[in-house]
Scaffold this active site. Structure first.
Site, short mmCIF file in Angstrom:
data_model
loop_
_atom_site.label_atom_id
_atom_site.label_comp_id
_atom_site.label_asym_id
_atom_site.label_seq_id
_atom_site.Cartn_x
_atom_site.Cartn_y
_atom_site.Cartn_z
CG ASP A 242 -41.17 -38.56 2.51
OD1 ASP A 242 -40.13 -37.86 2.65
OD2 ASP A 242 -42.30 -38.08 2.57
NE ARG B 254 -45.85 -34.44 -2.30
CZ ARG B 254 -46.07 -35.57 -2.96
NH1 ARG B 254 -46.27 -35.54 -4.27
NH2 ARG B 254 -46.11 -36.72 -2.35
C1 PRP Z 1 -40.85 -33.96 -1.35
C2 PRP Z 1 -39.69 -33.83 -2.31
C3 PRP Z 1 -40.12 -32.70 -3.19
C4 PRP Z 1 -41.61 -32.89 -3.28
C5 PRP Z 1 -41.92 -33.51 -4.61
O1 PRP Z 1 -40.77 -33.00 -0.38
O2 PRP Z 1 -38.47 -33.62 -1.67
O3 PRP Z 1 -39.82 -31.42 -2.66
O4 PRP Z 1 -41.98 -33.77 -2.22
O5 PRP Z 1 -43.26 -33.63 -4.78
P1 PRP Z 1 -44.06 -32.84 -5.91
O6 PRP Z 1 -43.28 -32.96 -7.17
O7 PRP Z 1 -45.36 -33.57 -5.96
O8 PRP Z 1 -44.22 -31.43 -5.46
P2 PRP Z 1 -41.79 -32.91 0.83
O9 PRP Z 1 -42.92 -32.03 0.49
O10 PRP Z 1 -42.14 -34.29 1.30
O11 PRP Z 1 -40.96 -32.14 1.92
P3 PRP Z 1 -39.60 -32.55 2.66
O12 PRP Z 1 -38.49 -32.42 1.67
O13 PRP Z 1 -39.52 -31.54 3.75
O14 PRP Z 1 -39.73 -33.94 3.19
N1 URA Z 2 -41.81 -36.90 -2.41
C1 URA Z 2 -40.99 -37.92 -2.08
O1 URA Z 2 -40.12 -37.75 -1.18
N2 URA Z 2 -41.13 -39.08 -2.69
C2 URA Z 2 -42.04 -39.29 -3.65
O2 URA Z 2 -42.12 -40.41 -4.19
C3 URA Z 2 -42.90 -38.22 -3.99
C4 URA Z 2 -42.75 -37.03 -3.36
#
Ligand code: PRP
Ligand code: URA
Length: 212
Positions: free
Chosen positions: A203, A107
């Site tokens: 997160d 994101r």
């Molecule tokens: C997190 C999570 C999802 C996303 C959800 O990933 O694992 O993929 O955010 O958010 P959304 O519904 O608002 O799109 P992140 O982008 O933090 O990446 P990561 O898994 O590499 O930490």
């Molecule tokens: N991604 C995460 O990992 N946690 C949240 O709460 C939202 C987005």
């Protein structure tokens, strides 16, 4: 199934809820967090595959011939990187013949829009059910983007599996396609102004891998 949304399945099994409770606790470090996601991933896979298409085969036991039921086609597990890997590892352990595809998304922190950085899916992915896996369904942007990529590969039987969803994320995914089943251990209260789920678990990627 939820009363207001027939394609939202909140998995309330006590073991799933117990594992989720431990994962939510801020004192839980990466090693235990990874183990919890692996365990709950296996359980969520059972829930999401209850109605898996089966075929009948005739086999011979050491005693006599009989008809048995087996899966019609292998399941493809598609984690959304990074955090989806945490749940997918547990699913792989319990699914015979499962294949893995990967969709890399993060994101953008200012827009909250998903940015794609990787995609590798089995050529014949459309031939069987697909579990699209990510622990967090927050704004729903990542899930919708990943689903569109699976549609681009002609997948028709896609089941989205997460650990914690927000009401906003469920709404957005089901506005895109009300027929995609969502399996989750919880639908939490709301998103905060930065798009994080409240109360949530923080997160998920950072907690899995000790970053952040
Ligand atoms: C997190 C999570 C999802 C996303 C959800 O990933 O694992 O993929 O955010 O958010 P959304 O519904 O608002 O799109 P992140 O982008 O933090 O990446 P990561 O898994 O590499 O930490
Ligand atoms: N991604 C995460 O990992 N946690 C949240 O709460 C939202 C987005």
């Amino acid at each position: 199934m939820s009363a207001s949304d027939p394609k939202l399945f909140v998995c309330e099994h006590p073991l799933i809820q117990h594992l989720l409770a431990e994962a939510r606790d801020q004192r839980t470090g990466p090693m235990v967090f990874r183990r919890l996601l692996r365990q709950v991933g296996a359980m969520l896979a059972y829930e999401a595959l209850r109605d898996l298409p089966r075929i009948t085969r005739r086999i011979q036991t050491p005693m006599e011939a009989m008809e048995v039921q087996t899966m019609r086609a292998p399941v493809t597990i598609v984690p959304i990187l990074r955090a989806g890997l945490g749940l997918a590892d547990g699913m792989l352990e319990v699914l015979p013949d499962a294949r893995m595809g990967h969709i890399g998304l993060f994101r953008d922190e200012s827009t909250l829009n998903p940015v794609t950085y990787y995609e590798k899916l089995p050529e014949d992915i459309a031939g069987g059910p697909t579990l699209l896996v990510d622990p967090m369904l927050a704004t729903g942007g990542s899930a919708c983007e990943a689903l569109a990529k699976l549609w681009g590969r002609n997948c028709v039987d896609v089941r989205f599996v997460c650990l914690v969803a927000s009401p906003e994320g469920v709404k957005r995914l089901h506005e895109l396609d009300p027929n995609v089943p969502i399996y989750t251990a919880a639908v939490d209260r709301q998103l905060n102004e930065k798009g994080y789920i409240l109360p949530g678990l923080g997160d998920a990627g950072d907690r899995l891998y000790g970053t952040g």
